[in-house]
Write a protein that holds these residues in place. Structure first.
Motif, PDB file in Angstrom:
ATOM      1  N   THR A  53      -9.690  37.462-116.308  1.00 17.58           N
ATOM      2  CA  THR A  53     -10.608  37.469-117.222  1.00 17.58           C
ATOM      3  C   THR A  53     -10.864  39.081-117.649  1.00 17.58           C
ATOM      4  OG1 THR A  53     -12.584  37.734-115.831  1.00 17.58           O
ATOM      5  CG2 THR A  53     -12.001  35.499-116.577  1.00 17.58           C
ATOM      6  N   ALA A  54     -11.298  39.169-119.149  1.00 17.46           N
ATOM      7  CA  ALA A  54     -11.827  40.465-119.594  1.00 17.46           C
ATOM      8  C   ALA A  54     -10.426  41.237-119.787  1.00 17.46           C
ATOM      9  CB  ALA A  54     -12.950  41.153-118.776  1.00 17.46           C
ATOM     10  N   VAL A  55      -9.371  40.726-119.970  1.00 15.90           N
ATOM     11  CA  VAL A  55      -8.039  41.488-119.987  1.00 15.90           C
ATOM     12  C   VAL A  55      -8.050  42.317-121.359  1.00 15.90           C
ATOM     13  CG1 VAL A  55      -5.560  41.568-119.935  1.00 15.90           C
ATOM     14  CG2 VAL A  55      -6.934  39.976-118.402  1.00 15.90           C
ATOM     15  N   PRO A  56      -7.914  43.514-121.474  1.00 18.10           N
ATOM     16  CA  PRO A  56      -7.856  44.211-122.812  1.00 18.10           C
ATOM     17  C   PRO A  56      -6.869  43.892-123.567  1.00 18.10           C
ATOM     18  CG  PRO A  56      -8.148  46.000-121.198  1.00 18.10           C
ATOM     19  CD  PRO A  56      -7.571  44.589-120.325  1.00 18.10           C
ATOM     20  N   ASP A  57      -6.855  44.005-124.943  1.00 16.76           N
ATOM     21  CA  ASP A  57      -5.832  43.627-125.938  1.00 16.76           C
ATOM     22  C   ASP A  57      -4.473  44.510-125.732  1.00 16.76           C
ATOM     23  OD1 ASP A  57      -6.139  46.001-127.352  1.00 16.76           O
ATOM     24  OD2 ASP A  57      -7.766  45.138-128.722  1.00 16.76           O
TER      25      ASP A  57
ATOM     26  N   ASP B 193      -3.109  46.406-127.624  1.00 15.41           N
ATOM     27  CA  ASP B 193      -3.023  47.780-127.904  1.00 15.41           C
ATOM     28  C   ASP B 193      -3.691  48.735-126.958  1.00 15.41           C
ATOM     29  OD1 ASP B 193      -1.532  47.227-130.139  1.00 15.41           O
ATOM     30  OD2 ASP B 193      -3.435  47.287-131.438  1.00 15.41           O
ATOM     31  N   GLU B 194      -4.714  48.144-126.288  1.00 13.03           N
ATOM     32  CA  GLU B 194      -5.330  48.963-125.481  1.00 13.03           C
ATOM     33  C   GLU B 194      -4.648  49.154-124.238  1.00 13.03           C
ATOM     34  OE1 GLU B 194      -9.269  50.645-123.466  1.00 13.03           O
ATOM     35  OE2 GLU B 194      -8.169  50.749-125.439  1.00 13.03           O
ATOM     36  N   LEU B 195      -3.938  48.126-123.913  1.00  6.33           N
ATOM     37  CA  LEU B 195      -3.053  48.095-122.432  1.00  6.33           C
ATOM     38  C   LEU B 195      -2.016  49.220-122.658  1.00  6.33           C
ATOM     39  CD1 LEU B 195      -2.908  44.486-121.345  1.00  6.33           C
ATOM     40  CD2 LEU B 195      -4.090  46.214-120.290  1.00  6.33           C
ATOM     41  N   GLN B 196      -1.267  49.179-123.965  1.00  6.05           N
ATOM     42  CA  GLN B 196      -0.304  49.986-124.262  1.00  6.05           C
ATOM     43  C   GLN B 196      -0.455  51.369-124.003  1.00  6.05           C
ATOM     44  OE1 GLN B 196       2.787  48.675-124.576  1.00  6.05           O
ATOM     45  NE2 GLN B 196       3.432  50.920-124.309  1.00  6.05           N
ATOM     46  N   ARG B 197      -1.740  51.803-124.761  1.00  6.12           N
ATOM     47  CA  ARG B 197      -2.461  53.076-124.582  1.00  6.12           C
ATOM     48  C   ARG B 197      -2.418  53.663-123.240  1.00  6.12           C
ATOM     49  NH1 ARG B 197      -7.447  55.627-124.786  1.00  6.12           N
ATOM     50  NH2 ARG B 197      -8.489  53.948-124.721  1.00  6.12           N
ATOM     51  N   TRP B 198      -2.998  53.014-122.285  1.00  2.00           N
ATOM     52  CA  TRP B 198      -3.273  53.334-121.005  1.00  2.00           C
ATOM     53  C   TRP B 198      -1.912  53.412-120.127  1.00  2.00           C
ATOM     54  CZ3 TRP B 198      -7.185  55.493-118.593  1.00  2.00           C
ATOM     55  CH2 TRP B 198      -8.796  55.419-119.542  1.00  2.00           C
ATOM     56  N   TYR B 199      -0.910  52.505-120.592  1.00  3.80           N
ATOM     57  CA  TYR B 199       0.360  52.401-119.985  1.00  3.80           C
ATOM     58  C   TYR B 199       0.968  53.734-120.396  1.00  3.80           C
ATOM     59  CZ  TYR B 199       4.783  50.364-118.916  1.00  3.80           C
ATOM     60  OH  TYR B 199       6.066  49.785-118.279  1.00  3.80           O
ATOM     61  N   ASP B 200       1.112  53.883-121.669  1.00  3.01           N
ATOM     62  CA  ASP B 200       1.847  55.224-122.060  1.00  3.01           C
ATOM     63  C   ASP B 200       1.297  56.393-121.544  1.00  3.01           C
ATOM     64  OD1 ASP B 200       3.203  53.437-123.701  1.00  3.01           O
ATOM     65  OD2 ASP B 200       2.283  53.990-125.538  1.00  3.01           O
ATOM     66  N   ARG B 201      -0.057  56.469-121.322  1.00  3.50           N
ATOM     67  CA  ARG B 201      -0.565  57.568-120.839  1.00  3.50           C
ATOM     68  C   ARG B 201      -0.239  57.815-119.363  1.00  3.50           C
ATOM     69  NH1 ARG B 201      -3.741  59.325-117.180  1.00  3.50           N
ATOM     70  NH2 ARG B 201      -4.777  61.467-117.525  1.00  3.50           N
TER      71      ARG B 201
ATOM     72  N   LEU C 225       3.955  46.379-114.007  1.00  3.34           N
ATOM     73  CA  LEU C 225       2.614  46.306-114.186  1.00  3.34           C
ATOM     74  C   LEU C 225       2.418  45.641-115.563  1.00  3.34           C
ATOM     75  CD1 LEU C 225       1.456  49.630-112.467  1.00  3.34           C
ATOM     76  CD2 LEU C 225       1.440  47.339-111.369  1.00  3.34           C
ATOM     77  N   LYS C 226       3.331  45.513-116.305  1.00  8.93           N
ATOM     78  CA  LYS C 226       3.152  45.155-117.809  1.00  8.93           C
ATOM     79  C   LYS C 226       2.200  44.119-117.820  1.00  8.93           C
ATOM     80  CE  LYS C 226       7.461  47.061-119.529  1.00  8.93           C
ATOM     81  NZ  LYS C 226       9.005  46.837-120.095  1.00  8.93           N
ATOM     82  N   GLY C 227       1.280  44.121-118.929  1.00 11.06           N
ATOM     83  CA  GLY C 227       0.405  43.274-119.274  1.00 11.06           C
ATOM     84  C   GLY C 227      -0.801  43.551-118.502  1.00 11.06           C
ATOM     85  N   GLY C 228      -0.894  44.532-117.859  1.00  2.00           N
ATOM     86  CA  GLY C 228      -2.281  44.913-117.213  1.00  2.00           C
ATOM     87  C   GLY C 228      -2.229  43.993-115.718  1.00  2.00           C
ATOM     88  N   TYR C 229      -1.057  43.556-115.196  1.00  2.36           N
ATOM     89  CA  TYR C 229      -1.122  43.244-113.874  1.00  2.36           C
ATOM     90  C   TYR C 229      -1.034  44.410-112.533  1.00  2.36           C
ATOM     91  CZ  TYR C 229      -0.366  38.520-115.554  1.00  2.36           C
ATOM     92  OH  TYR C 229      -0.601  37.226-116.170  1.00  2.36           O
ATOM     93  N   THR C 230      -2.152  44.905-112.511  1.00  8.41           N
ATOM     94  CA  THR C 230      -2.226  46.045-111.520  1.00  8.41           C
ATOM     95  C   THR C 230      -2.707  45.507-110.175  1.00  8.41           C
ATOM     96  OG1 THR C 230      -4.608  46.517-112.514  1.00  8.41           O
ATOM     97  CG2 THR C 230      -2.583  47.798-113.375  1.00  8.41           C
ATOM     98  N   GLY C 231      -2.497  46.619-109.672  1.00 11.12           N
ATOM     99  CA  GLY C 231      -3.139  46.404-107.749  1.00 11.12           C
ATOM    100  C   GLY C 231      -2.003  46.341-107.139  1.00 11.12           C
ATOM    101  N   ALA C 232      -2.029  46.246-105.716  1.00  5.71           N
ATOM    102  CA  ALA C 232      -0.995  46.148-104.718  1.00  5.71           C
ATOM    103  C   ALA C 232      -1.404  45.491-103.426  1.00  5.71           C
ATOM    104  CB  ALA C 232      -0.351  47.427-104.445  1.00  5.71           C
ATOM    105  N   VAL C 233      -0.556  44.957-102.606  1.00  5.75           N
ATOM    106  CA  VAL C 233      -0.904  44.303-101.182  1.00  5.75           C
ATOM    107  C   VAL C 233       0.247  45.057-100.460  1.00  5.75           C
ATOM    108  CG1 VAL C 233      -1.152  42.652 -99.653  1.00  5.75           C
ATOM    109  CG2 VAL C 233      -1.988  42.355-102.046  1.00  5.75           C
ATOM    110  N   ALA C 234      -0.158  45.740 -99.315  1.00 10.80           N
ATOM    111  CA  ALA C 234       0.879  46.561 -98.387  1.00 10.80           C
ATOM    112  C   ALA C 234       0.492  45.587 -97.129  1.00 10.80           C
ATOM    113  CB  ALA C 234       0.544  48.003 -98.109  1.00 10.80           C
ATOM    114  N   VAL C 235       1.741  45.440 -96.559  1.00 10.76           N
ATOM    115  CA  VAL C 235       1.607  44.601 -95.242  1.00 10.76           C
ATOM    116  C   VAL C 235       2.443  45.440 -94.181  1.00 10.76           C
ATOM    117  CG1 VAL C 235       2.194  42.601 -93.997  1.00 10.76           C
ATOM    118  CG2 VAL C 235       1.498  42.489 -96.524  1.00 10.76           C
ATOM    119  N   LEU C 236       1.728  45.415 -92.882  1.00 10.48           N
ATOM    120  CA  LEU C 236       2.538  46.013 -91.630  1.00 10.48           C
ATOM    121  C   LEU C 236       2.601  44.891 -90.983  1.00 10.48           C
ATOM    122  CD1 LEU C 236       0.514  49.295 -90.995  1.00 10.48           C
ATOM    123  CD2 LEU C 236       2.891  49.121 -91.939  1.00 10.48           C
ATOM    124  N   GLU C 237       3.758  44.636 -90.230  1.00  4.27           N
ATOM    125  CA  GLU C 237       4.145  43.525 -89.292  1.00  4.27           C
ATOM    126  C   GLU C 237       4.154  44.096 -88.156  1.00  4.27           C
ATOM    127  OE1 GLU C 237       3.780  40.482 -89.653  1.00  4.27           O
ATOM    128  OE2 GLU C 237       4.252  40.082 -91.882  1.00  4.27           O
TER     129      GLU C 237
END
Length: 425
Positions: free
Chosen positions: A58-62, A64-72, A86-98
């Protein structure tokens, strides 16, 4: 913590502080997190969509807004291979140690900044030390410290004789309570036996650790758009359907929703607007607001009445209503077995002056989605506060983190995670 390692973490925290990014725009932040995880060496690393799963955001920017921050992010050094994920605002990560046989223990940290300017006062440490925000946003709630603490814990666990699986969840979008739900539904929590989440400050000073935060208010954020009919305000006002009148009626009556006898409820119309000129009956208006409750049930009680109020206000003035969910989070409680372990660990640390068992948040946090997911699967969860001195309150232009609290957070959480894996409460 070794002095050299602490210095490296301070450098990382200051780099993240220079480049804060609001929800779903954490492109540079995620890239730096990937850098650190690869430097440490993890067994699995999920980035972007692989960290969030298929859950609706929810509340994903449009675009143009995503592209501005992506380019920055690209301009200031974010890696191209990470940005591609991360295109489309799919940000974040999960790291795993086994690390062999043992339970799965997870730590959740949030990574987004707030859409507000940071102070330019020379007395403000980030200004004086040269790491003030360069983006127009601000880490005004300590999420730069949270991400840094997470990296410190990851490295410490990687170098220990921890037995089991450790997952570190770098969650986007907490400030708009929008990132917790998709991450909770990503599948990465399904096998987690124990979960800790962490926050710095919360009006607790450096040297204090609160082992379990409770009394999260369940929250629902909404946007209501009113659409009416324009008309000339002087010549033919009767021909219009006034969207601003509908919005004003809604705001007045939102605050008239009866409180509930079973516990606290809240309602707030945080942003309102509409109209285009003084001589035009306005055809568009909006309210962005929220409802909260001491429990999820109390929040839903208030939400149902708020939505009915908005709908009726539109109808009274001949307008239509479009209602959108911006974000939300349920209530949650910290499990005693984990609280006891964190309290025992913090009580024995020389750097911790005050070890507090529990305290109430009195606000909302979408870590509760992750907590409840683990708890509903039979696991345990707790929300830990690492105190930090801060000259301004949370979300203010002068908020800052006492960097000594980063080492306290890393040591407390590392030792707690190790002890949880050993004791399997």
């Amino acid at each position: 913590m070794q002095e050299a390692r602490h210095a490296d973490l301070i450098e990382l925290r200051r780099d993240l502080h220079r480049h804060p990014e609001p929800a779903w725009r954490e492109f540079y932040t995620t890239s730096r997190i990937v850098d650190e995880c690869e430097r440490i060496g993890v067994d699995e690393l999920y980035v972007g969509p692989d960290a969030l799963g298929d859950g609706e955001r929810t509340a994903v920017p449009d675009d143009d807004e995503l592209q501005r921050w992506y380019d920055r992010a690209r301009e200031v050094g974010a890696r191209g291979d990470v940005l591609d994920q991360l295109k489309g605002g799919y940000t974040g990560a999960v790291a795993v140690l086994e690390r062999g046989e043992g339970p799965t223990v997870a730590l959740r940290v949030d990574i987004d900044g707030l859409p507000r300017e940071e102070s330019e006062d020379e007395e403000h440490t980030p200004v004086g030390e040269g790491f003030r925000s360069r983006t127009g946003a601000m880490h005004a709630c300590g999420h730069d410290a949270h991400a840094t603490i997470g990296i410190g814990v990851l490295e410490a666990i990687a170098e220990s004789d921890f037995q089991g699986t450790f997952k570190l969840l770098f969650q986007p979008g907490e400030e708009i309570v929008a990132g917790g739900k998709p991450m909770a539904g990503s599948g990465h929590l399904d096998d987690v036996d124990y979960l800790l989440a962490v926050h710095v400050g919360l009006d607790h000073p450096t040297g204090e650790v609160v082992a379990g935060i409770d009394d999260f208010l369940a929250v629902h954020h909404f946007r209501a758009d009113f659409s009416g009919t324009p008309a000339h305000a002087g010549n033919e006002p009767n021909a219009g359907d006034n969207a601003v009148q509908a919005m004003a009626t809604a705001v007045q009556n939102l605050y008239a929703i009866p409180r509930h006898g079973d516990g606290p409820t809240r309602v707030n119309a945080g942003m309102v607007g509409g109209g285009s000129a003084t001589n035009i009956v306005p055809e568009e208006a909006f309210v962005e607001g929220e409802v909260r409750g001491q429990s999820t049930e109390l929040m839903e009680y208030t939400r149902e009445r708020a939505e009915r109020t908005l709908d009726h206000a539109a109808g009274i003035h001949g307008c239509s209503l479009e209602l959108t969910t911006v974000g939300g989070a349920p209530s949650a409680e910290s499990d005693t077995a984990l609280v006891d372990i964190v309290h025992e660990i913090s009580s024995g640390m020389a750097s911790v002056e005050t070890a507090t068992d529990r305290d109430a948040l009195g606000g909302s946090e979408d870590a509760t989605y992750l907590m409840r997911t683990v708890q509903e699967n039979g696991g345990l969860a707790a929300y830990v506060c690492v105190g930090t001195d801060h000259p301004g309150g949370h979300h203010t232009a002068t908020f800052d983190v006492d960097e000594e609290s980063i080492a306290i957070g890393v040591d407390t959480l590392t030792d707690s995670i190790y002890e949880i894996a050993q004791k399997k409460p």
